[in-house]
Write a protein that holds these residues in place. Structure first.
Motif, mmCIF file in Angstrom:
data_model
loop_
_atom_site.group_PDB
_atom_site.id
_atom_site.type_symbol
_atom_site.label_atom_id
_atom_site.label_comp_id
_atom_site.label_asym_id
_atom_site.label_seq_id
_atom_site.Cartn_x
_atom_site.Cartn_y
_atom_site.Cartn_z
ATOM 1 N N ARG A 20 0.835 -1.205 0.000
ATOM 2 C CA ARG A 20 0.000 0.000 0.000
ATOM 3 C C ARG A 20 0.877 1.265 0.000
ATOM 4 N N VAL A 21 1.967 1.252 0.768
ATOM 5 C CA VAL A 21 2.871 2.414 0.763
ATOM 6 C C VAL A 21 3.484 2.565 -0.627
ATOM 7 N N ASN A 22 3.981 1.465 -1.183
ATOM 8 C CA ASN A 22 4.571 1.522 -2.527
ATOM 9 C C ASN A 22 3.558 1.988 -3.568
ATOM 10 N N GLU A 23 2.327 1.530 -3.424
ATOM 11 C CA GLU A 23 1.268 1.933 -4.364
ATOM 12 C C GLU A 23 1.087 3.452 -4.317
ATOM 13 N N TYR A 24 1.007 3.998 -3.105
ATOM 14 C CA TYR A 24 0.841 5.444 -3.012
ATOM 15 C C TYR A 24 2.056 6.183 -3.584
ATOM 16 N N LEU A 25 3.252 5.730 -3.223
ATOM 17 C CA LEU A 25 4.474 6.423 -3.666
ATOM 18 C C LEU A 25 4.614 6.380 -5.187
ATOM 19 N N SER A 26 4.065 5.371 -5.809
ATOM 20 C CA SER A 26 4.083 5.311 -7.271
ATOM 21 C C SER A 26 2.962 6.181 -7.862
ATOM 22 N N GLN A 60 1.415 8.791 -6.813
ATOM 23 C CA GLN A 60 1.461 10.238 -6.634
ATOM 24 C C GLN A 60 2.265 10.968 -7.723
ATOM 25 N N HIS A 61 3.243 10.317 -8.314
ATOM 26 C CA HIS A 61 4.093 10.984 -9.316
ATOM 27 C C HIS A 61 3.281 11.679 -10.392
ATOM 28 N N ASN A 104 0.043 12.083 -10.456
ATOM 29 C CA ASN A 104 -1.249 12.549 -9.990
ATOM 30 C C ASN A 104 -1.081 13.728 -9.033
ATOM 31 N N LEU A 105 -1.097 13.469 -7.729
ATOM 32 C CA LEU A 105 -1.045 14.597 -6.799
ATOM 33 C C LEU A 105 0.192 15.460 -7.014
ATOM 34 N N ARG A 106 1.322 14.818 -7.257
ATOM 35 C CA ARG A 106 2.560 15.586 -7.471
ATOM 36 C C ARG A 106 2.472 16.415 -8.762
ATOM 37 N N ALA A 107 2.133 15.766 -9.854
ATOM 38 C CA ALA A 107 2.083 16.469 -11.137
ATOM 39 C C ALA A 107 1.055 17.603 -11.088
ATOM 40 N N HIS A 108 -0.104 17.330 -10.519
ATOM 41 C CA HIS A 108 -1.186 18.323 -10.548
ATOM 42 C C HIS A 108 -0.973 19.455 -9.545
ATOM 43 N N GLY A 109 -0.498 19.102 -8.347
ATOM 44 C CA GLY A 109 -0.219 20.145 -7.347
ATOM 45 C C GLY A 109 0.902 21.064 -7.802
ATOM 46 N N LEU A 159 3.869 11.494 4.523
ATOM 47 C CA LEU A 159 4.819 12.604 4.350
ATOM 48 C C LEU A 159 4.883 13.042 2.893
ATOM 49 N N VAL A 160 4.962 12.048 2.004
ATOM 50 C CA VAL A 160 5.069 12.367 0.573
ATOM 51 C C VAL A 160 3.794 13.055 0.083
ATOM 52 N N ALA A 161 2.662 12.708 0.678
ATOM 53 C CA ALA A 161 1.397 13.352 0.286
ATOM 54 C C ALA A 161 1.295 14.778 0.838
ATOM 55 N N ILE A 162 1.600 14.953 2.104
ATOM 56 C CA ILE A 162 1.352 16.272 2.708
ATOM 57 C C ILE A 162 2.246 17.346 2.081
ATOM 58 N N VAL A 163 3.483 17.007 1.762
ATOM 59 C CA VAL A 163 4.367 18.029 1.183
ATOM 60 C C VAL A 163 3.868 18.477 -0.189
ATOM 61 N N GLU A 164 3.240 17.572 -0.924
ATOM 62 C CA GLU A 164 2.696 17.962 -2.231
ATOM 63 C C GLU A 164 1.486 18.876 -2.058
ATOM 64 N N ILE A 165 0.646 18.547 -1.086
ATOM 65 C CA ILE A 165 -0.559 19.353 -0.869
ATOM 66 C C ILE A 165 -0.204 20.757 -0.405
ATOM 67 N N MET A 166 0.844 20.867 0.392
ATOM 68 C CA MET A 166 1.198 22.189 0.937
ATOM 69 C C MET A 166 1.733 23.134 -0.152
#
Lengths: 319, 319
Positions: free
Chosen positions: B171-177, B179-180, B182-187, B245-252
């Motif tokens: 599940r952690v690996n799934e999220y870390l993959s 986000q690249h 999705n949340l990272r690109a879009h944020g 951590l990887v999610a919150i930094v992108e959202i901020m």
């Protein structure tokens, strides 16, 4: 379980000719050979791996003993929802087959927009392939599926695929992270602009945009060679790893639409040949058969009920 | 070693006021406190972690004993090349500090284009931060650095950060993959279009493009809530992991330029508060201080010798 495929994707019964052809030599009673629908066993959409399978690839030394995790009946096989025209699907497909992990092949035809069906939405809200279903556990994202398979099938998967060594593992992880916004993003873009944009939008993409996309791809290929491959046999070292599989499937996407990726890049071409040798040329070609004949893809998309959906996405992506 | 920072990035001596302020209470002879340049110790660009550090964050229960890997002198501390205005840099910074892994903070000021200097090119051909240098081993890509730190400092890092359990780790690996792209690109896109595009290009981005970018971000946030967070305390379960951590930094990042990400999303806001609590609010705020005051960023970029380089990249990215 196989019936589920037909319920979800009823128009796929007569597809996957290459898999049909391959299964002919396989005994119908093999525990990894899945029961067929109503066609006497000719029109399977299922595939499998396993040390005893003739489909395993020429380098059988890559597969070890059958994992205890996979020693149950066929009802225990995991399901992989795939379309082999998708790069991440191919990496999962090739890995499972190369090391001999049994699975049931569930076709999700992207050209028909089957990822947008209600049925597929029930499996994955992300609506992308590949998806792995292992018992009740559903997992998306090819790189996480690959790592899950390595961890679950430790007895089957040799260390070089995802080394335990701190620095070697870090190098694989580094590549698997880097490629998302580089080789994957750029190779996909060239593929979409060349193969699908004219069909979906009704006109060719502006030359300037195509040139910029090709330039990005070249930049990614340069980094692939200079930062990752260097003078090694494979991306991480002297043996094949997950990184090589994830890289080669991305490169073959623009190759499939006629981009001469390997011309003038002898080091990259030699590496591709080593990857082929490592997993077996037959398996490599099987995995890439559909992407190497994308000529029919345009017609499939044109006649898809999801053409409007595709056009909306393309406008957003490329305008 | 600290001199290297000044050699590579000579104009950074007087920066990082928040770190300067933090180090005041720290003894100059601490083995994890790095020697200062020529300013009597006030203008450090170095930072560190460690169980004894006052900078560790409020939830000290997250840190364990000091790892044997880090028990040498300061010359053994790894170096992290960071700019805290970059999301992936923040995730690495926050993780190392939260769990107490010592490191030397090497500032690479992106607004000055220091990633394009010859000196930085010698460290990383990819020219992106973060970069980790651990002895002679140089590693890029934040998610691979995070996993390297988990594996190297096993004694220090509690299991919940990157669980050994097969499904939890997947599940952690799934999220870390995921986000690249999705949340990272879009944020990132919303951040760049709002904060930097007008400065670099000299005009505002077309409203239609901005709206499309915000729509993509909203779609990513919806998936973050519905697929990953669901009704759990954290993305993967009841405890914080690398994924959070990887999610919150992108959202901020979009939050820093005034996008009201948490308005109307109480579940997401409550999750952010739990992440803050888990690593300590002081550390969280320190990591995000610079991205929350992006007003000065425009002027820095305008006066950068790399403005032309930025403009080229923006034209390619957004035209």
């Amino acid at each position: 379980m196989t019936m589920e495929v037909y319920a979800v994707f009823p128009d796929k019964i007569a597809q996957r000719k290459h898999i049909e052809a391959e299964v002919k030599g396989h005994t119908a009673n093999s525990r990894r050979c899945l029961p067929c629908a109503s066609d006497g066993g000719r029109n399977r959409v299922s595939s499998w791996g396993g040390a005893e399978s003739s489909l395993q690839g020429e380098d059988q030394s890559l597969a070890g003993a059958v994992s205890p995790h996979t020693s149950g009946g066929p009802e225990e096989d995991m399901e992989l929802y795939l379309d082999l025209r998708s790069q991440p699907c191919r990496s999962v497909f090739l890995f499972a087959r190369a090391v001999g992990i049994p699975f049931e092949f569930k076709l999700v035809d992207l050209s028909k927009g089957q990822q947008y069906t209600e049925e597929f939405g029930d499996i994955s809200a992300v609506r992308k392939v590949p998806v792995m279903k292992d018992g009740g556990f559903v997992l998306t994202e090819s790189t996480s599926i690959l790592k899950y398979l390595v961890q679950k099938h430790r007895a089957l998967v040799k260390d070089h695929w995802f080394p335990e060594d701190l620095q070697q593992r870090a190098r694989v992880n580094e590549y698997l992270s880097w490629q998302h916004l580089n080789l994957r993003a750029h190779g996909s873009k060239v593929f979409l602009l060349k193969a699908l944009f004219p069909v979906v939008m009704g006109y060719e993409v502006a030359q300037e945009k195509m040139e910029a996309a090709v330039e990005d791809l070249n930049q990614s290929l340069r980094l692939l060679e200079e930062k990752f491959l260097q003078s090694r046999a494979f991306l991480i070292g002297e043996k094949i790893s997950l990184a090589d599989l994830v890289a080669i499937v991305e490169i073959m996407q623009p190759v499939g639409v006629g981009v001469d990726v390997f011309g003038g890049r002898p080091r990259l071409a030699a590496w591709r040949d080593r990857v082929k040798d490592a997993i077996g040329e037959r398996l490599f070609d099987e995995g890439h058969e559909e992407v190497m004949k994308t000529s029919g893809l345009g017609e499939e998309i044109k006649s898809s009920s999801q053409l409007g959906e595709f056009a909306l996405k393309f406008r957003k992506l490329f305008s």
